[in-house]
Scaffold this motif. Structure first.
Motif, PDB file in Angstrom:
ATOM      1  N   MET A 276     -39.385  23.737  -1.228  1.00 12.47           N
ATOM      2  CA  MET A 276     -38.541  23.077  -0.251  1.00 12.47           C
ATOM      3  C   MET A 276     -37.455  22.292  -0.988  1.00 12.47           C
ATOM      4  N   THR A 277     -36.221  22.519  -0.617  1.00  8.11           N
ATOM      5  CA  THR A 277     -35.105  21.836  -1.262  1.00  8.11           C
ATOM      6  C   THR A 277     -34.303  21.087  -0.211  1.00  8.11           C
ATOM      7  N   ALA A 278     -33.686  19.992  -0.637  1.00  8.65           N
ATOM      8  CA  ALA A 278     -32.857  19.177   0.257  1.00  8.65           C
ATOM      9  C   ALA A 278     -31.842  18.424  -0.577  1.00  8.65           C
ATOM     10  N   ALA A 279     -30.664  18.201   0.002  1.00  8.18           N
ATOM     11  CA  ALA A 279     -29.583  17.529  -0.719  1.00  8.18           C
ATOM     12  C   ALA A 279     -29.622  16.016  -0.560  1.00  8.18           C
ATOM     13  N   SER A 280     -30.420  15.500   0.371  1.00 10.56           N
ATOM     14  CA  SER A 280     -30.478  14.061   0.619  1.00 10.56           C
ATOM     15  C   SER A 280     -31.884  13.689   1.060  1.00 10.56           C
ATOM     16  N   ALA A 281     -32.137  12.373   1.096  1.00 11.59           N
ATOM     17  CA  ALA A 281     -33.445  11.908   1.530  1.00 11.59           C
ATOM     18  C   ALA A 281     -33.691  12.273   2.988  1.00 11.59           C
ATOM     19  N   GLN A 282     -32.669  12.122   3.831  1.00 11.60           N
ATOM     20  CA  GLN A 282     -32.825  12.478   5.234  1.00 11.60           C
ATOM     21  C   GLN A 282     -33.031  13.974   5.392  1.00 11.60           C
ATOM     22  N   GLY A 283     -32.313  14.758   4.592  1.00 11.05           N
ATOM     23  CA  GLY A 283     -32.509  16.202   4.635  1.00 11.05           C
ATOM     24  C   GLY A 283     -33.923  16.591   4.236  1.00 11.05           C
ATOM     25  N   ALA A 284     -34.514  15.845   3.313  1.00  7.11           N
ATOM     26  CA  ALA A 284     -35.890  16.123   2.913  1.00  7.11           C
ATOM     27  C   ALA A 284     -36.857  15.856   4.065  1.00  7.11           C
ATOM     28  N   VAL A 285     -36.591  14.788   4.817  1.00  5.62           N
ATOM     29  CA  VAL A 285     -37.444  14.489   5.972  1.00  5.62           C
ATOM     30  C   VAL A 285     -37.328  15.602   7.017  1.00  5.62           C
ATOM     31  N   VAL A 286     -36.085  16.056   7.271  1.00  2.18           N
ATOM     32  CA  VAL A 286     -35.876  17.129   8.238  1.00  2.18           C
ATOM     33  C   VAL A 286     -36.600  18.397   7.789  1.00  2.18           C
ATOM     34  N   ALA A 287     -36.457  18.744   6.514  1.00  2.00           N
ATOM     35  CA  ALA A 287     -37.105  19.957   6.005  1.00  2.00           C
ATOM     36  C   ALA A 287     -38.618  19.831   6.084  1.00  2.00           C
ATOM     37  N   ARG A 291     -40.968  22.172   8.516  1.00  2.00           N
ATOM     38  CA  ARG A 291     -42.064  22.944   7.944  1.00  2.00           C
ATOM     39  C   ARG A 291     -43.388  22.563   8.605  1.00  2.00           C
ATOM     40  N   THR A 292     -43.548  21.281   8.950  1.00  2.00           N
ATOM     41  CA  THR A 292     -44.775  20.851   9.625  1.00  2.00           C
ATOM     42  C   THR A 292     -44.877  21.467  11.012  1.00  2.00           C
ATOM     43  N   TRP A 293     -43.755  21.512  11.744  1.00  3.45           N
ATOM     44  CA  TRP A 293     -43.771  22.092  13.085  1.00  3.45           C
ATOM     45  C   TRP A 293     -44.144  23.570  13.053  1.00  3.45           C
ATOM     46  N   THR A 294     -43.807  24.264  11.982  1.00  8.51           N
ATOM     47  CA  THR A 294     -44.097  25.698  11.909  1.00  8.51           C
ATOM     48  C   THR A 294     -45.447  25.995  11.273  1.00  8.51           C
ATOM     49  N   ARG A 295     -45.993  25.053  10.494  1.00  6.74           N
ATOM     50  CA  ARG A 295     -47.225  25.343   9.748  1.00  6.74           C
ATOM     51  C   ARG A 295     -48.452  24.601  10.255  1.00  6.74           C
ATOM     52  N   ASP A 296     -48.258  23.413  10.808  1.00  9.36           N
ATOM     53  CA  ASP A 296     -49.402  22.661  11.309  1.00  9.36           C
ATOM     54  C   ASP A 296     -49.921  23.360  12.564  1.00  9.36           C
ATOM     55  N   LEU A 297     -51.161  23.836  12.511  1.00 11.47           N
ATOM     56  CA  LEU A 297     -51.706  24.616  13.611  1.00 11.47           C
ATOM     57  C   LEU A 297     -51.864  23.773  14.874  1.00 11.47           C
ATOM     58  N   VAL A 298     -52.131  22.492  14.724  1.00 13.17           N
ATOM     59  CA  VAL A 298     -52.229  21.629  15.902  1.00 13.17           C
ATOM     60  C   VAL A 298     -50.873  21.519  16.590  1.00 13.17           C
ATOM     61  N   GLY A 360     -33.972   4.342   0.949  1.00 17.53           N
ATOM     62  CA  GLY A 360     -32.852   5.062   1.544  1.00 17.53           C
ATOM     63  C   GLY A 360     -33.247   6.242   2.402  1.00 17.53           C
ATOM     64  N   ALA A 361     -34.536   6.529   2.481  1.00 17.66           N
ATOM     65  CA  ALA A 361     -34.967   7.662   3.301  1.00 17.66           C
ATOM     66  C   ALA A 361     -34.958   7.268   4.778  1.00 17.66           C
ATOM     67  N   SER A 362     -34.181   7.978   5.575  1.00 15.77           N
ATOM     68  CA  SER A 362     -34.101   7.693   7.008  1.00 15.77           C
ATOM     69  C   SER A 362     -35.166   8.518   7.718  1.00 15.77           C
ATOM     70  N   GLU A 363     -36.379   7.998   7.728  1.00 14.93           N
ATOM     71  CA  GLU A 363     -37.512   8.722   8.278  1.00 14.93           C
ATOM     72  C   GLU A 363     -37.323   9.038   9.755  1.00 14.93           C
ATOM     73  N   VAL A 364     -36.911   8.048  10.545  1.00 15.96           N
ATOM     74  CA  VAL A 364     -36.789   8.236  11.984  1.00 15.96           C
ATOM     75  C   VAL A 364     -35.707   9.252  12.309  1.00 15.96           C
ATOM     76  N   ARG A 365     -34.526   9.117  11.720  1.00 16.30           N
ATOM     77  CA  ARG A 365     -33.440  10.052  12.005  1.00 16.30           C
ATOM     78  C   ARG A 365     -33.818  11.471  11.627  1.00 16.30           C
ATOM     79  N   GLY A 366     -34.515  11.625  10.515  1.00 12.09           N
ATOM     80  CA  GLY A 366     -34.944  12.960  10.119  1.00 12.09           C
ATOM     81  C   GLY A 366     -35.908  13.563  11.115  1.00 12.09           C
ATOM     82  N   ARG A 367     -36.832  12.768  11.600  1.00  8.21           N
ATOM     83  CA  ARG A 367     -37.782  13.269  12.589  1.00  8.21           C
ATOM     84  C   ARG A 367     -37.077  13.589  13.911  1.00  8.21           C
ATOM     85  N   GLN A 368     -36.088  12.783  14.266  1.00  7.98           N
ATOM     86  CA  GLN A 368     -35.339  13.068  15.483  1.00  7.98           C
ATOM     87  C   GLN A 368     -34.619  14.403  15.388  1.00  7.98           C
TER      88      GLN A 368
END
Length: 612
Positions: A276-287, A291-298, A360-368
Motif C-alpha cells: 500500500m502506497t500513499a503520498a500523504s498521511a491523509q492518503g494513507a488513512v484513505v488507502a 482496503r479495510t472496507w474490501t478485506r474485513d469480512l465483517v 499530521g495524520a488527518s484520521e477523521v478526514r481520511g475515514r470520511q
C-alpha cells in the motif's frame, strides 16, 4: 445434567453481577416491547375463524402460523442486529475443561433459557393454548402445552445454529456476502410485513398454498399438532410432536459439531498482499480504510446487508402494484450503511495508537473520504436506477441522497468518537465475528441514533425539493457538504483532544474518568432522565420515520393505500399537519433523549467529583 445446571447458575451469576442502570433499562425496554408483541400474538388467537378446515375469510390458524414464522425468523436473524446474539457464556471459556461437544452444547442450551427473550417467546407461544380452547377440544389444549415448550426449544436452537453457521460463513468473503444478502432480505421483509398483510387482505385471507407452507415450517409444527388433536387425528398430532423432538436432537448435534469448529484454531491466511502506497498521511488513512472496507469480512457483511435491506425494503410494495419507494432505495441504503458502521472507531479497536503516534495524520478526514467513496457510488446508482425505473420523481430522491450521504459521512465518525463503544480487536474476534463489542445494547443505540440523526440531515433538502423541485438538490449538496466539513471538524477536534482517553477506553473497556469531566454517564443520570432517554431512543423512530417521513412521501405521491399510516386516514386538510406533528414528535423524542444523556453537568455537581 449437573453441567447444564452449573452453566445456568453461572449465567445467572454473570447477569446479576454485571447488571447496571443502563443494561437494566435496556432489558426493561426490551421486555416491554417483547411483551407487547407477545400480547399481539395472543390477541391473534382470539380473532378469525378457528374451525379446522375453514377456507373462507381469515383463519385463526393461518394467522398464528404466520405470526410464529415471524417469531422464528426473529430468533434466527435477530443476532445480526445485536452483535451475534447472547453470549454471556462463550464456548471458548470451556475449551480447556475437556467437555464433550454434546455435553457442552446441552449445557449452553440450558443456559440459553435464562433471559428475557425466552420468557417473552414462551408468552407468545401461549397463544397455542388459547387456540386450543377456541377449538373446543380438551385434547388440543393438552397437546398445546408440550407444543409450546418444544417450539421454544426449536426457536432457541435454530438461533444458536444460525449464529454458528453465520460465524463460519463470515470467515470467507463469499460466505460473508451471502449471509449479508439473506439477512438483509429477510429483515426487510419483516420490516415491511404490513405489505404482505394488505396483499393478503385484498384476496380475503392467506392463500391455501401460503397457509400450507407456513404450517410446514418448524414454527408451524406445534400448531399442526394442536389442530390434529382437535380433529382426533392422533397419529398426525404425535408425528408433529415427534418431528419437533427429532429436529431438536438434530439441531443439538449440528450445534455441537459447529462448536467444535468454532473452538478450533482458525487457519491464517498466507495469501500475498499488494503493498500500500500513499503520498500523504491523509492518503494513507484513505488507502487503509478502503482496503479495510474490501478485506474485513465483517464490513463486507455489513455493506451487503445494507444493500440487500434497502433494495428489498423499497421493492416490497411491488407486491401491491406500487413502485413509489424505488427512487428512495439509495437513501435507505445510505442510512443503513451509516447505522451498520456507527461504531467505526470501536470496531477497529486499538489500532488508533498508530494515528496518535503519527503527527499530521488527518484520521477523521481520511475515514470520511473512504466512507464516501465506498457508500456514495452505490447509493447514487440505486437512486438513479430507481428513479429511472419509475420515471421519477427526480429532485426529491437526488436531494435526499446528497444530503444523507454528507450527513452520514459527518455523523458516523462524530458519534463514534463521542459515544465510542469499546470493541474487540479484529484479530481477537474469536469464533463469532459478529461479536465486535461486549456491549450489544449500546451498539443498537448507536445504530438507531445514526438513523435518526442522519434522517434529520435530509429534512431541509427534502422540504425544499418537495415544494420547489430542483433547487432542493442544490440544498442537499450544500447541507451534505456542510455536514461533512462541520461534523468532521468536530470529530477531529474531539479525537485530538481526547485521543489518549479513547485509546484507553478501547484497551480496557472502561471510560477514563477525570476530575474535570463535565458529561454524565448513563448510570449517573437521575431515574427520570434515564426513563426519558430509554423512551426517546427506543420509540423516537416510530413517529419520525413510518408515521412521519414515509407517510409524507406516500401522501406526496398520491398513494391510495392507507394501511397503518395515521396521516392517510385523517381528512385531507389535516393530513399534512399530522405528518409534520409526527416528524416533530420523533425529533422531540430523539432530542430529549440526546439532551438528558449528554447535557453538561451543573457546576455544583462537578465540584464534589473534583474534590473526590
Amino acid at each position: 445434567m449437573a453441567v447444564a445446571m452449573t452453566m445456568a447458575a453461572m449465567k445467572m451469576a454473570v447477569l446479576r453481577n454485571s447488571m447496571n442502570s443502563q443494561k437494566a433499562g435496556l432489558v426493561v425496554a426490551g421486555a416491554v416491547l417483547g411483551l407487547i408483541l407477545a400480547g399481539g400474538t395472543i390477541a391473534v388467537a382470539f380473532v378469525g375463524d378457528p374451525n379446522v378446515g375453514s377456507v373462507t375469510g381469515w383463519h385463526t390458524g393461518d394467522m398464528l402460523a404466520a405470526a410464529y414464522a415471524v417469531w422464528m425468523l426473529g430468533w434466527i436473524f435477530g443476532p445480526v442486529f445485536i452483535g451475534g446474539g447472547d453470549e454471556t457464556l462463550r464456548p471458548e471459556y470451556f475449551t480447556l475443561v475437556g467437555l464433550r461437544p454434546r455435553r457442552l452444547a446441552f449445557g449452553l442450551l440450558t443456559a440459553s433459557f435464562i433471559g428475557v427473550a425466552p420468557v417473552v417467546s414462551l408468552v407468545a407461544l401461549a397463544a397455542l393454548v388459547v387456540f386450543g380452547v377456541r377449538l373446543g377440544s380438551a385434547a388440543s389444549v393438552l397437546i398445546a402445552l408440550p407444543a409450546m415448550l418444544l417450539s421454544l426449544v426449536v426457536f432457541v436452537l435454530l438461533s444458536r445454529v444460525a449464529t454458528a453457521v453465520m460465524g463460519l460463513a463470515l470467515r470467507s468473503r463469499v460466505g460473508a456476502i451471502a449471509a449479508g444478502l439473506s439477512n438483509g432480505v429477510i429483515l426487510a421483509a419483516l420490516g415491511q410485513g404490513w405489505v404482505f398483510f394488505v396483499a393478503f387482505q385484498q384476496v380475503g385471507g392467506i392463500p391455501p398454498t401460503a397457509s400450507a407452507i407456513l404450517r410446514y415450517l418448524p414454527s408451524g409444527w406445534g400448531l399442526l399438532a394442536v389442530e390434529a388433536a382437535a380433529e382426533g387425528a392422533w397419529p398426525r398430532s404425535a408425528a408433529a410432536l415427534g418431528a419437533m423432538c427429532l429436529l431438536i436432537v438434530l439441531l443439538l448435534g449440528a450445534w455441537a459439531a459447529l462448536l467444535t469448529r468454532r473452538t478450533s484454531a482458525a487457519r491464517p491466511s498466507v495469501r500475498g498482499r499488494r503493498p500500500m502506497t500513499a503520498a500523504s498521511a491523509q492518503g494513507a488513512v484513505v488507502a487503509k480504510e478502503m482496503r479495510t472496507w474490501t478485506r474485513d469480512l465483517v464490513r463486507n457483511h455489513q455493506l451487503t446487508f445494507a444493500l440487500a435491506y434497502a433494495v428489498f425494503f423499497t421493492s416490497c410494495m411491488l407486491f401491491m402494484g406500487m413502485n413509489g419507494l424505488l427512487p428512495y432505495t439509495g437513501a435507505v441504503f445510505i442510512l443503513m450503511a451509516g447505522a451498520m458502521s456507527a461504531n467505526l472507531y470501536g470496531t477497529d479497536g486499538t489500532v488508533l495508537w498508530l494515528t496518535l503516534m503519527t503527527p499530521g495524520a488527518s484520521e477523521v478526514r481520511g475515514r470520511q473520504w473512504a466512507w464516501l467513496l465506498t457508500v456514495g457510488p452505490v447509493g447514487l446508482a440505486l437512486t438513479v436506477a430507481g428513479a429511472a425505473i419509475t420515471g421519477g420523481p427526480w429532485p426529491l430522491p437526488l436531494a435526499l441522497t446528497a444530503a444523507l450521504l454528507g450527513g452520514g459521512a459527518g455523523i458516523v465518525p462524530l458519534i463514534s468518537v463521542y459515544a465510542l463503544v469499546p470493541g474487540i480487536d479484529p484479530h481477537r474476534r474469536g469464533g463469532n465475528p459478529l461479536r465486535s463489542s461486549e456491549d450489544d445494547g449500546s451498539l443498537t443505540g448507536l445504530a438507531y441514533a445514526v438513523i435518526g440523526l442522519g434522517g434529520l440531515t435530509g429534512v431541509p433538502a427534502g422540504l425544499v425539493a418537495s415544494s420547489y423541485g430542483w433547487p432542493g438538490v442544490a440544498v442537499g449538496i450544500a447541507t451534505g457538504a456542510l455536514c461533512v466539513w462541520g461534523l468532521g471538524a468536530l470529530a477531529e477536534s474531539r479525537l485530538r483532544s481526547h485521543g489518549p482517553e479513547l485509546l484507553q477506553t478501547m484497551r480496557t473497556g472502561k471510560r477514563a474518568q477525570s476530575a474535570s469531566a463535565r458529561w454524565k454517564k448513563f448510570d449517573d443520570l437521575p431515574k427520570r432522565d434515564q426513563i426519558i432517554a430509554i423512551v426517546g431512543w427506543s420509540f423516537g423512530a416510530i413517529p419520525l420515520f413510518p408515521q412521519g417521513i414515509v407517510a409524507g412521501v406516500m401522501k406526496a405521491n398520491g398513494t391510495r393505500e392507507k394501511s397503518w399510516f395515521l396521516a392517510l386516514h385523517v381528512p385531507d386538510p389535516w393530513a399534512w399537519p399530522v405528518v409534520v406533528f409526527m416528524v416533530l414528535l420523533g425529533i422531540t423524542l430523539y432530542g430529549g433523549a440526546l439532551w438528558v444523556s449528554y447535557r453538561p453537568r451543573p457546576r455544583e455537581e462537578a465540584l464534589p467529583a473534583a474534590a473526590a
